[in-house]
Write an enzyme that holds these catalytic residues in place. Structure first.
Site: not given
Ligand SMILES: Cc1ncc(COP(=O)(O)O)c(C=O)c1O
Length: 359
Positions: A216, A168, A196
């Site tokens: 996203k 990320s 992502h």
């Molecule tokens: C790699 C990753 N996993 C999980 C999440 C969490 O997802 P959410 O924003 O839907 O809670 C994010 C985002 O912030 C992320 O970048």
């Protein structure tokens, strides 16, 4: 008694690590740090689906799925996600964070080990800590180190490898083929976090457990896990963040359903995203492009300079990234125009020699 709050906040300010909420006006600033990669959060049919669902089903679900919060929209969305991910079944969670929390804590306990990449997302790390399983971390994408860890881990009841598919904060890709080979060889489970990747990269995912988010590229909110029917039935019974939390609002389900249909029916959206990505960086592996500056203050100063010129690119500092690796995390979307991307590229080259690393 609460003096420690001010002390801690002052320490954060002194270290250049203090965080503040900002209100960004998209009319005055071009946003280059959103994860709405396909621009679907603002897509008229997606918005209309949410409006229609609110009129028909109300604004909230009223309870958790296992009580009275289940609806045909939740079930239709799970069916859609399962088909999209080419898995037998899927289970919705209120966020991606909660999907990781629920799945990992349900699958791993004291007699088990969870083995993760050093750059995995915070929600994976927190889930591992909460699970009570032995947490083992391998250096970023280092398959040889992972293999050594697996060799030493025969004594655990279960071995669960968890990786971001697209990292990320770095935008690079996990070595999925190698991870899958090792998981098979050492009788471990492989779980990927596709947050992502969903809607951005089309690929055959070899994981036993596929976690993703609707927040996203899908443009709304919510997390999911996809996999075998047994896995989903198990999580429905064991994942505490699923059981003890109110179901997603039907509006969100309706928006996500339409967004997934659009992703499938309009590949030109993804093509536009990739054309924009290539305009900024020919070597990018995803829509995330880090510009590592190093020093936190310098990173924030650069972000401020861009802001003055009408571009919002947020600075990312520790603890989100390791100390000394503060960066601008640039993200590209299909909703940017060619001119906007080119303008940002020119500005970055003007403001920092680090921009050369994008090409
Ligand atoms: C790699 C990753 N996993 C999980 C999440 C969490 O997802 P959410 O924003 O839907 O809670 C994010 C985002 O912030 C992320 O970048």
């Amino acid at each position: 008694m609460l003096a420690f709050l001010n002390e801690e906040l002052a320490a954060l300010k002194k270290a250049g690590l203090y965080r503040e909420l900002r209100l960004i006006d998209p009319r005055t600033h071009k946003i280059f740090c959103s994860n709405d990669y396909l621009g679907l959060s603002k897509h008229p049919p997606v918005i209309q689906a949410a409006i229609d669902a609110a009129k028909e089903h109300g604004a909230g679900a009223g309870a958790s799925r296992l009580i009275s919060g289940n609806s045909p929209l939740h079930e239709a969305l799970e069916k859609k996600i399962a088909a999209f991910e080419r898995r037998e079944a899927a289970l919705l969670f209120s966020t991606g964070f909660m999907a990781n929390l629920g799945a990992i804590t349900a699958l791993a306990d004291e007699p088990d080990t969870v083995i993760i990449d050093r750059l995995d997302h915070a929600s994976i790390i927190d889930a591992c800590r909460l699970s009570k399983a032995k947490l083992q971390v391998y250096p970023h994408k280092d398959l040889a180190a992972l293999e050594k860890t697996l060799k030493r881990s025969a004594k655990f009841r279960r071995r669960l490898i968890v990786t971001d598919t697209v990292f990320s904060m770095d935008g690079d890709l996990a070595p999925l083929a190698g991870l899958s080979r090792l998981a098979k060889e050492y009788d471990a489970l492989l779980m990927t976090d596709d947050a992502h990747a969903t809607g951005v990269i089309k690929f055959d995912n070899p994981a036993d457990i596929v976690m993703g988010t609707l927040s996203k590229a899908v443009g709304s909110l919510g997390g999911f896990v996809a996999g075998s029917r047994e896995l989903i039935d198990y999580l429905c019974n064991k994942a505490r963040s699923f059981i003890y939390s109110t179901a997603l609002p039907p509006t969100v389900c309706a928006a996500s359903l339409v967004a997934l249909e659009i992703i499938e029916a309009q590949p030109e959206l993804r093509q536009k995203l990739w054309a924009n990505i290539r305009l900024l960086s020919p070597k990018a592996e995803s829509a995330i492009m880090p510009l590592v500056i190093g020093d936190a203050d310098k990173t924030m100063a650069l972000s401020a300079q861009l802001f003055e010129r009408g571009f919002f690119v947020s600075g990312i500092r520790p603890p989100t990234v390791p100390a000394g690796e503060s960066r601008l995390r640039i993200t590209i979307t299909a909703a940017h125009t060619e001119e906007e991307v080119k303008c940002l590229a020119t500005l970055l080259r003007e403001l920092t020699p680090a921009a050369a690393r994008l090409t």
